[in-house]
Each structure stands twice: as C-alpha cells, then as structure tokens.
Design a protein around this motif. Structure first.
Motif, mmCIF file in Angstrom:
data_model
loop_
_atom_site.group_PDB
_atom_site.id
_atom_site.type_symbol
_atom_site.label_atom_id
_atom_site.label_comp_id
_atom_site.label_asym_id
_atom_site.label_seq_id
_atom_site.Cartn_x
_atom_site.Cartn_y
_atom_site.Cartn_z
ATOM 1 N N ALA A 120 -3.647 37.854 -26.793
ATOM 2 C CA ALA A 120 -2.851 36.623 -26.664
ATOM 3 C C ALA A 120 -1.444 36.725 -27.273
ATOM 4 O O ALA A 120 -0.518 36.071 -26.821
ATOM 5 C CB ALA A 120 -3.595 35.452 -27.285
ATOM 6 N N THR A 166 -8.227 37.914 -18.613
ATOM 7 C CA THR A 166 -7.378 36.715 -18.680
ATOM 8 C C THR A 166 -6.437 36.751 -19.891
ATOM 9 O O THR A 166 -5.280 36.342 -19.795
ATOM 10 C CB THR A 166 -8.231 35.424 -18.705
ATOM 11 N N SER A 167 -6.936 37.279 -20.996
ATOM 12 C CA SER A 167 -6.093 37.381 -22.185
ATOM 13 C C SER A 167 -4.938 38.348 -21.906
ATOM 14 O O SER A 167 -3.790 38.112 -22.312
ATOM 15 C CB SER A 167 -6.959 37.875 -23.348
ATOM 16 N N ASN A 170 -2.408 36.630 -19.790
ATOM 17 C CA ASN A 170 -1.681 35.724 -20.687
ATOM 18 C C ASN A 170 -0.521 36.493 -21.340
ATOM 19 O O ASN A 170 0.625 36.029 -21.391
ATOM 20 C CB ASN A 170 -2.666 35.193 -21.742
ATOM 21 N N HIS A 174 3.920 36.295 -20.963
ATOM 22 C CA HIS A 174 4.980 36.230 -21.987
ATOM 23 C C HIS A 174 6.134 37.155 -21.583
ATOM 24 O O HIS A 174 7.307 36.790 -21.679
ATOM 25 C CB HIS A 174 4.480 36.687 -23.363
ATOM 26 N N HIS A 239 5.101 28.732 -18.873
ATOM 27 C CA HIS A 239 4.495 28.281 -20.132
ATOM 28 C C HIS A 239 4.469 26.762 -20.220
ATOM 29 O O HIS A 239 3.518 26.185 -20.751
ATOM 30 C CB HIS A 239 5.224 28.902 -21.331
ATOM 31 N N CYS A 242 1.508 25.587 -18.123
ATOM 32 C CA CYS A 242 0.215 25.877 -18.770
ATOM 33 C C CYS A 242 -0.024 24.949 -19.951
ATOM 34 O O CYS A 242 -1.151 24.500 -20.188
ATOM 35 C CB CYS A 242 0.149 27.337 -19.213
ATOM 36 N N HIS A 253 -7.265 28.132 -22.147
ATOM 37 C CA HIS A 253 -5.922 28.707 -22.320
ATOM 38 C C HIS A 253 -5.651 29.933 -21.435
ATOM 39 O O HIS A 253 -4.771 29.899 -20.559
ATOM 40 C CB HIS A 253 -5.743 29.065 -23.808
ATOM 41 N N ALA A 254 -6.378 31.013 -21.686
ATOM 42 C CA ALA A 254 -6.057 32.284 -21.006
ATOM 43 C C ALA A 254 -6.328 32.185 -19.497
ATOM 44 O O ALA A 254 -5.567 32.707 -18.674
ATOM 45 C CB ALA A 254 -6.871 33.419 -21.626
ATOM 46 N N THR A 256 -6.130 29.523 -17.602
ATOM 47 C CA THR A 256 -5.072 28.720 -16.968
ATOM 48 C C THR A 256 -3.820 29.570 -16.759
ATOM 49 O O THR A 256 -3.201 29.547 -15.690
ATOM 50 C CB THR A 256 -4.758 27.485 -17.847
ATOM 51 N N HIS A 257 -3.450 30.344 -17.785
ATOM 52 C CA HIS A 257 -2.300 31.242 -17.635
ATOM 53 C C HIS A 257 -2.505 32.185 -16.448
ATOM 54 O O HIS A 257 -1.584 32.443 -15.674
ATOM 55 C CB HIS A 257 -2.118 32.078 -18.916
ATOM 56 N N THR A 258 -3.719 32.692 -16.322
ATOM 57 C CA THR A 258 -4.005 33.672 -15.271
ATOM 58 C C THR A 258 -3.856 33.047 -13.885
ATOM 59 O O THR A 258 -3.300 33.663 -12.975
ATOM 60 C CB THR A 258 -5.442 34.213 -15.458
#
Ligand code: NAD
Length: 361
Positions: A120, A166-167, A170, A174, A239, A242, A253-254, A256-258
């Motif tokens: 993360a 997924t992490s 994430n 970034h 970001h 998300c 979290h992860a 949703t980012h994916t």
C-alpha cells in the motif's frame, strides 16, 4: 524541461530478506529500549514473532489496528502506550497498522519504526487518514512520516494472492498519478516508471506462484518506489474518486483502487499524451511484448491478476452512481483533464458494472 521543485522526505530504509532481525540494531541506533508493537488481529503471529526477535524486551503488544484508523482505537492504544511506558512504536502490517503507528507517533512524538507487509505504501508518506464518528479526515505533516522503515520480503510471503494483486495495483496507482501530478518532477517520474515496471512484471508471477521469492522481492521494491511517489507529490482524479467511493459507500480500499484505476487513466489519457507513451513503455505485463498501449496494458494486467472488476461486486448499488458522481465533482481539485460531471458519471458507471477500460471517455 519544465521548471520544478523537489523535496526529499527524510527517512531510513532497510530492505531485503530476513531484515526483521535488524530490528534490535535499529532500536539501539536510536537508543530505544521499550517498543510498543502494533498489528491487526489477523497479524498477531507476526507481532509475536517480533517479540521473539527482541528476546521479549518490549513494552507491550497492541493488536487492534483497524482499517481507516478509527480514533477510538487510537485512544485505546495511546492509553496502553502510556501505561506500559513505551518509548517508541513498531508497526508491523499493512496500511491499517501503519496508520495506527502514525496516529500514535504524531500525537506523542514517539519514534515510529514501520515494518510493512503489503504494497500500500503508507510507510513512505507524511499522510494520515483517520475516522471519527464515521467521517474520514486526511492530513499531511512531516512529523507523520515514519523515521525508519524495515522492508522484509519474507513477511510478504503470507500475503494472499488476491490481496497481493489489489495492493500492488494500489501502489501502481500512486505512481501513475505521480507522473501527471501538478508538482511532478524528474526524480519522482524516474521512481514512478521503475516502480510500475517492477510491479507490472512481478504481480502476475505472484498470482501464479505466491511463494516465488524473486517476484516477491521485485514487488516489494516496486511498492517502496510507488509509496515514495505518493509521499512526494499530489494526487488527482483517481485518488479523489477512490476516497469518495471508499468513504461514502464503505468499499474496500485496495479493491476499489484496482477497479477504478483503468477508467481513471482512460479519462485522463487525452490530456497526458507524453505520460501515456512513457507508461506504455513502462508496463511490463507478460504477454504485452511489442504492445505499448497503456490502457490495453492495464486491462491485460487486471485479467492476469484475476481480480474482481466491478464495484457492484462489493455491494455498491446502481442508484449510488449518481450520488458518487455528485460528490466526486463537488469540490474543485487539480486534475490534468477538467472534471466533467457527465463523463465522471460514465466513468463510475463503467467501474460499477465491471467493464474493461476504453479510451472513449
Ligand atoms: P490492511 O493494512 O488493512 O491489510 C488488509 C488485511 O491483510 C489485514 O487483515 C491485514 O492484517 C492483512 N495482512 C497484511 N499483510 C499481510 C501479510 N503479509 N500476510 C497476511 N495477512 C496480511 O490493507 P492495506 O491495503 O495495506 O491498507 C489499507 C489502509 O491503508 C486504508 O485504510 C488506507 O486508507 C490506508 N493507506 C494510507 C496511505 C497513506 O499514505 N496514508 C497509503 C495507502 C493506504
């Protein structure tokens, strides 16, 4: 070349396999002798392994770290830190545990040694998101950045393949947003592209074989670089979306980012042709040799990672799409392409439905 500003975040990084054993030396370097160990309830074993590494010389163990750093948990941990006479915190875990370490450290001034076990990237940032009475607030302060980070690849071997995938995406998010950040700069771009190459090449290998040491090493290295990008420059549409979706609809979290990343990238693509070209070259997804289209690359990556593609699979309702679009455009923020409500609604709809990203947003 565009003029730029660059700020380096101070922080010590120890990276490798078996580096956990260096924890005693790291404490001794800072003349610390009573660490409070932090973890989630799911990582009690890893917290206890730290106790062994330190031959029992600890102030205590607090294993109630929770996603989104609820302040009532922080208050309980603070009370425990006081009772036990802790002179520092050692957080072992993902972003949730790192968040608790940051929350204690910024309130007390206690040094924070962070031992990340996901991709993360929170350990490399001066950012802290906390929740109180269901509301999430985020703040940035140099004092929030952990002073020492120990990356031990061995600790990531137990990260399940789904969460690794997924992490890892994430982390890629970034770096992608760092490339078109308002305050991007040449150093951050180098780190971002290297981080993306490391993760796009290693994550599919991890999903195939979660015990692959070379793939795990490369992924953690990439995650470090991507976390550094997040800690150095501002983020944009991806970001923001998300944050909105996670906070308003209680989405993980992860994951949703994916789901959102390919669509956010497709949205911004027309405004960032140079970045898209660099990204196409940086994507090293096995099977995309000779292909340098970043949108195709990210679709292929997610297929190889066998991740869920639709927000509806995590309980978001179709009628929430309008509300999400409304919130996402309610406060102005920097984005390379102007944020238009109708297109953002369509972006969220595609993410909700689980469609592949297309370059026609
Ligand atoms: P997490 O820390 O919530 O971990 C998810 C689950 O996996 C937990 O149960 C955890 O105990 C378990 N886990 C972690 N590592 C493991 C391992 N190696 N083996 C087995 N199980 C393991 O998940 P995350 O995605 O790392 O962090 C998400 C949180 O971090 C969110 O609250 C997010 O807002 C925050 N975050 C903050 C920043 C920042 O800069 N402030 C950056 C990224 C994420």
């Amino acid at each position: 070349m565009e003029p730029f500003e660059y700020n380096a975040n101070p922080g010590r990084v120890v990276f490798g396999s078996g580096t956990l054993k260096r924890l005693s030396d790291e404490l001794a370097r800072q003349k610390l002798s009573a660490p409070l160990l932090l973890s989630t309830p799911q990582q009690v074993d890893q917290a206890n392994s730290l106790k062994d590494v330190l031959s029992g010389k600890i102030a205590g163990v607090f294993t109630e770290a929770t996603m989104h750093t609820p302040t009532h948990v922080t208050e309980k941990a603070l009370e425990y830190a006081k009772q036990t006479g802790a002179d520092c915190v050692v957080a072992i875990g993902g972003g949730s545990t790192t968040g608790l370490g940051k929350a204690i450290s910024v309130r007390t001034g206690l040094p924070h040694i962070c031992i990340p076990t996901t991709y993360a990237g929170s350990e490399m940032t001066p950012i802290l998101g906390e929740t109180a009475e269901g509301k999430k607030t985020t703040r940035t302060d140099p004092k929030i950045l952990p002073g020492t980070v120990i990356y031990d690849v061995d600790l990531t071997m137990t990260l399940p393949p789904g969460l690794s995938a997924t992490s890892g995406v994430n982390a890629i998010a970034h770096s992608i947003e760092a490339l078109y950040a308002k305050n991007t700069n040449p150093i951050v771009s180098l780190l971002a592209l290297e981080g993306i190459s490391a993760l796009t090449s290693s994550l599919p290998a991890i999903v195939e074989d979660p015990r692959s040491v070379p793939a795990r090493q490369k992924a953690l290295y990439g995650a470090w670089l991507c976390g550094t990008c997040l800690g150095s420059v501002g983020m944009a549409l991806h970001h923001k979306l998300c944050h909105t979706l996670g906070g308003s609809f209680n989405l993980p979290h992860a994951e949703t980012h994916t789901i959102v990343l390919p669509h956010a990238l497709a949205y911004n693509a027309p405004a960032i042709p140079e970045v898209m070209q660099k990204l196409g070259q940086a994507f090293k997804v096995p099977g995309m040799e000779g292909e340098q289209d970043a949108i195709k690359g990210i679709n292929l990556l997610l297929t190889k990672l066998k991740v869920k593609r639709g927000l509806k699979e995590f309980g978001m309702k179709e009628e929430d799409i309008d509300k999400a679009a409304e919130i996402a455009v309610s406060n102005p923020y920097y984005n390379p392409r102007p944020v238009e409500k109708d297109r953002i609604r369509e972006l969220i709809r595609r993410a909700w439905a689980g469609e592949e990203a297309r370059a026609d947003l």
